[in-house]
Write a protein that holds these residues in place. Structure first.
Motif, short mmCIF file in Angstrom:
data_model
loop_
_atom_site.label_atom_id
_atom_site.label_comp_id
_atom_site.label_asym_id
_atom_site.label_seq_id
_atom_site.Cartn_x
_atom_site.Cartn_y
_atom_site.Cartn_z
N GLU A 167 0.84 -1.20 0.00
CA GLU A 167 0.00 0.00 0.00
C GLU A 167 0.87 1.25 0.00
OE1 GLU A 167 -3.81 2.02 2.35
OE2 GLU A 167 -2.92 0.15 3.07
N PHE A 168 0.52 2.22 -0.85
CA PHE A 168 1.24 3.49 -0.89
C PHE A 168 0.56 4.51 0.01
CE2 PHE A 168 2.47 1.60 -4.99
CZ PHE A 168 3.83 1.63 -4.82
N LEU A 169 1.37 5.28 0.72
CA LEU A 169 0.89 6.24 1.71
C LEU A 169 1.41 7.64 1.41
CD1 LEU A 169 1.76 4.00 4.79
CD2 LEU A 169 -0.46 4.15 3.64
N LEU A 170 0.72 8.63 1.96
CA LEU A 170 1.18 10.01 1.88
C LEU A 170 1.97 10.32 3.14
CD1 LEU A 170 1.04 12.86 0.50
CD2 LEU A 170 -0.92 13.31 2.00
N VAL A 171 3.18 10.84 2.97
CA VAL A 171 4.05 11.21 4.08
C VAL A 171 4.24 12.72 4.02
CG1 VAL A 171 6.27 10.86 5.21
CG2 VAL A 171 5.19 8.98 3.98
N ALA A 172 3.85 13.42 5.08
CA ALA A 172 3.87 14.88 5.09
C ALA A 172 4.77 15.39 6.21
CB ALA A 172 2.45 15.42 5.27
N PRO A 173 5.26 16.63 6.10
CA PRO A 173 6.12 17.21 7.14
C PRO A 173 5.39 17.28 8.48
CG PRO A 173 6.26 18.52 5.13
CD PRO A 173 5.14 17.54 4.93
N PRO A 174 6.11 17.27 9.59
CA PRO A 174 5.48 17.38 10.92
C PRO A 174 4.59 18.62 11.02
CG PRO A 174 7.82 16.87 11.12
CD PRO A 174 7.58 17.17 9.67
N GLY A 175 3.44 18.44 11.65
CA GLY A 175 2.53 19.57 11.85
C GLY A 175 1.69 19.94 10.66
N ARG A 233 12.30 18.06 6.47
CA ARG A 233 12.76 19.45 6.43
C ARG A 233 11.71 20.39 5.88
NH1 ARG A 233 18.25 20.66 6.66
NH2 ARG A 233 17.47 22.80 6.44
N GLY A 234 10.55 19.85 5.50
CA GLY A 234 9.46 20.71 5.03
C GLY A 234 9.55 21.09 3.57
N ILE A 235 10.41 20.42 2.80
CA ILE A 235 10.55 20.76 1.38
C ILE A 235 9.30 20.39 0.60
CG2 ILE A 235 11.87 20.23 -0.71
CD1 ILE A 235 14.33 19.90 1.11
N GLY A 236 8.65 19.33 0.99
CA GLY A 236 7.43 18.89 0.33
C GLY A 236 6.94 17.60 0.94
N ALA A 237 5.80 17.13 0.48
CA ALA A 237 5.27 15.83 0.91
C ALA A 237 5.88 14.75 0.04
CB ALA A 237 3.76 15.82 0.82
#
Length: 304
Positions: A167-175, A233-237
């Motif tokens: 399964e593929f998931l979305l990984v996003a920056p903290p917060g 580092r918040g560059i992108g998801a």
């Protein structure tokens, strides 16, 4: 024709010339050249064109390369089978895997294999795509492969076993506060860290970008191991297979599922011909894990 001649020939092909092959094999270059000259004489064809100090495969050499690898694999299988009868199971198995498959299930397979057969060494080789995994197995570069593919991998003499649906998931920056599960329409305006084309993850991103407005690329990377650090580092998801879930969450990233779920079948592939005892142990361990997971899933309570 001697085994040593085939080993020398394959080494020249894989190391890009006589000089590098002689160094890798730790033999004198004149000895290497004489062995290849004898092989060419026995076959009645030139395997290489000599252009100055460079050796380029002839058409006959190209025909021979993959077949020589397969012959060497078959000889190893016979030797290992005989040794296993007397000395117990030991040996090495070369496994090709895409990056997500190398994480899971290959890590779990290696852990189980070490418990069952500590004398077996697994050496993994990375591949960008399922097609590359299949090619590495059919060419004899590796004895088995694990990859994700929407279609059942196929090829002459290739055997494929379905392992599970990754399964593929979305990984996003903290917060980030992303809803779980997330729909494609919720991704509007988001920027992503993506791998280069040819990977299953990139194919998923391209499908999303073609459907959802204002989805863009923040960074494109060749090394997939840097996607998670860039996300942190918040560059992108990022888009990641489920094998990364624990690592990503421990690192502080937000990990959410898609609705509907994005899944891709994972496959174990190998040739139908002779295989080493070590390779058979790898296959048996892998398929035993699949059967165990299937029983666990069947016995799990229905919470729907």
């Amino acid at each position: 024709m001697e085994r040593r001649q085939l080993e020398y020939f394959v080494a020249i092909v894989e190391h890009g010339g006589f000089t590098h092959a002689a160094r890798a094999l730790r033999v004198a270059q004149p000895s290497l050249s004489r062995a290849i000259a004898k092989l060419e004489h026995e076959l009645g064809v030139a395997l290489f064109h000599r252009v100055g100090r460079t050796a380029v495969l002839s058409s006959a050499g190209e025909f021979m390369a993959d077949r020589a690898r397969l012959v060497l694999r078959d000889l190893d299988a016979l030797r290992a089978a005989a040794r296993a009868v007397g000395d117990g199971l030991a040996g090495r198995v070369d496994v090709a895997a895409t990056s997500s498959s190398a994480l899971e299930p290959v890590i779990s397979i290696i852990a189980d294999l070490r418990e069952r057969h500590p004398g077996v060494l697994v050496s993994t080789s990375s591949a960008l795509s399922a097609a590359e995994v299949v090619a590495m197995v059919l060419q004899g570069r590796c004895e088995a492969g694990v990859c994700g593919s929407a279609e059942r991998p196929a090829g002459p003499g290739l055997v494929a076993h379905h392992l599970r649906d990754e399964e593929f998931l979305l990984v996003a920056p903290p917060g980030s506060g992303i809803a779980d599960p997330v729909e494609w329409s919720d991704l509007r305006g988001m920027r992503f860290v993506v791998t280069k084309p040819a990977t299953a993850v990139r194919a998923l991103f391209d499908r999303i970008a073609a459907t959802v407005p204002d989805v863009s690329i923040a960074a494109e990377v060749g090394d997939r191991s840097v996607v998670l650090p860039m996300v942190l580092r918040g560059i992108g998801a990022g888009l990641m297979p489920d094998g990364w879930t624990d690592l990503a969450r421990r690192a502080g990233a937000e990990v959410v599922r898609f609705s509907p779920a994005e899944r891709l079948p994972q496959w174990l592939v190998h040739r139908s011909g002779p295989i080493t005892a070590a390779t058979q142990a790898f296959l048996d361990t892998t398929l035993a894990g699949v059967r165990l997971a299937g029983r666990a899933a069947a016995e799990a309570p229905d919470v729907s």
